[in-house]
Design an enzyme around this catalytic site. Structure first.
Site, PDB file in Angstrom:
ATOM      1  N   HIS A  57       0.847  -1.186   0.000  1.00 35.91           N
ATOM      2  CA  HIS A  57       0.000   0.000   0.000  1.00 35.91           C
ATOM      3  C   HIS A  57       0.885   1.238   0.000  1.00 35.91           C
ATOM      4  CE1 HIS A  57      -1.826   3.139   2.749  1.00 35.91           C
ATOM      5  NE2 HIS A  57      -2.656   3.159   1.731  1.00 35.91           N
ATOM      6  N   HIS A 136       2.247  11.264  -0.222  1.00 39.14           N
ATOM      7  CA  HIS A 136       1.418  10.805   0.888  1.00 39.14           C
ATOM      8  C   HIS A 136       1.731  11.712   2.068  1.00 39.14           C
ATOM      9  CE1 HIS A 136       0.032   7.659   4.023  1.00 39.14           C
ATOM     10  NE2 HIS A 136      -1.036   8.181   3.426  1.00 39.14           N
TER      11      HIS A 136
END
Length: 338
Positions: A57, A136
């Site tokens: 992920h 992110h």
């Protein structure tokens, strides 16, 4: 003539390499960097969407930009962007601790056995170049093109391994930048790209020399035969392992697996309240403390085409856990039915 030579060469390799299930007969013990090429013959003709495949992920967060001049990404809440602007020395350490989901490079992840990469693409604000990055919380220091070339080099060294790249969560990309990215993908991977019309079994992909499946979460995919539709990603949005498991069990009972490729993301999601109440912890602390419970649940899953079966299982800090061998071993369930 070139295709004939490639086929004969590949046939020779396939004949020479015998699949191995490890000394104790478990797929868990296959060489992680080449586990696909060592799978038993009985699995070579099954669709890849029916195999158990380990993934990561938010694959590229190991190189987040720690330069204070780098902004937080635009998906972050307004309050965080304002706090970061005026209280950067206080806020940034928290951002980094909870934004990093992988500490290993993409090559190290592939060597570890990961075959699905979750790639989230952004164009930095106020950047006049066409360079694209991952993000992110903040943006990465390495470009998308650099990472794709690293993956290409790895594929060249592992000609019987197949990797799935999922491009999604695009941020700040104009139509021109999407076209630029697609052309970069084609230039880097060339004949390794598997068309979306092809039958995706290991035997067929080996025969044709395809090693890469690219899913692309944008309508531009309709104009390119090499771009597959976006792969569904089951996300529980929970920070407790038990709540995550309960959510996924509910989905398996009620709707079952989607057709084709799909991901079960066992990545935990913390909220602001959790972060503030655990000021000395990090995402890695949370994830590693819950892996025993999560992996115990994963061991009871099974791949295949049935309603409750799984396909890709993705998680955080994959090289520091036993997620990859646990997922690979699930393919033993398929040997009882082939």
């Amino acid at each position: 003539m070139e295709k004939v030579f490639r086929y004969l060469s590949l046939s020779a390799v396939m004949s020479a390499v015998e699949p191995s299930m490890g000394d104790n007969g478990s797929l868990r013990d296959l060489p992680p960097d080449s586990w696909m090429s060592h799978l038993p013959h009985a699995l070579w003709d099954l669709p890849l969407c029916n195999l158990a495949i380990p993934g990561s992920h938010n694959t590229v967060t190991y190189c987040l930009d720690k330069n204070d001049r780098s902004p937080v990404d635009l998906t972050q809440p307004d309050v965080l962007q304002k706090l970061d602007k005026y209280m950067k020395p206080l806020i940034r350490p928290f951002v980094y601790k909870w934004a990093i989901t992988q500490e290993s490079t993409v090559k190290q992840q592939l060597d570890c056995g990961v075959r699905y990469c979750d790639l989230r693409i952004a164009h930095r604000p106020n950047d006049n170049t066409s360079d694209l990055y991952f993000y992110h919380g903040v943006y990465t220091t390495v470009t998308v093109e650099a990472v794709l070339k690293e993956i290409r080099e790895w594929l060249d060294m592992h000609p019987r391994e197949v990797v799935i790249l999922s491009f999604s969560h695009f941020q700040g990309l104009s139509p021109e930048l999407h076209s630029h990215l697609v052309q970069t993908i084609k230039n880097v991977f060339a004949t390794k790209l598997c068309p979306k019309t092809e039958t995706v079994t290991l035997r067929n992909l080996w025969h044709l020399g395809y090693q890469l499946i690219v899913s692309y979460e944008h309508n531009i995919k309709n104009c390119h035969n090499e771009l597959w539709s976006h792969i569904p990603y089951w996300w529980a949005n929970k920070y407790k392992a038990e709540a995550l498991i309960e959510e996924f069990e509910r989905r398996r009972r009620q709707s079952g697996r989607p057709g084709g490729f799909f991901v079960t993301g066992i990545n935990l999601t913390e909220d602001l309240k959790y972060i503030c109440s655990h000021p000395t912890e990090s995402l890695k602390d949370l994830v590693m403390s819950t892996y025993p419970v999560l992996l115990d649940w994963v061991e009871g899953l099974y791949p295949g085409s049935n309603q409750g079966s799984i396909n890709i299982i993705a998680g955080d800090f994959v090289t520091e856990s036993q997620l990859v061998p646990t997922v690979i071993a699930l393919n033993e369930n398929l040997l009882n039915f082939t």
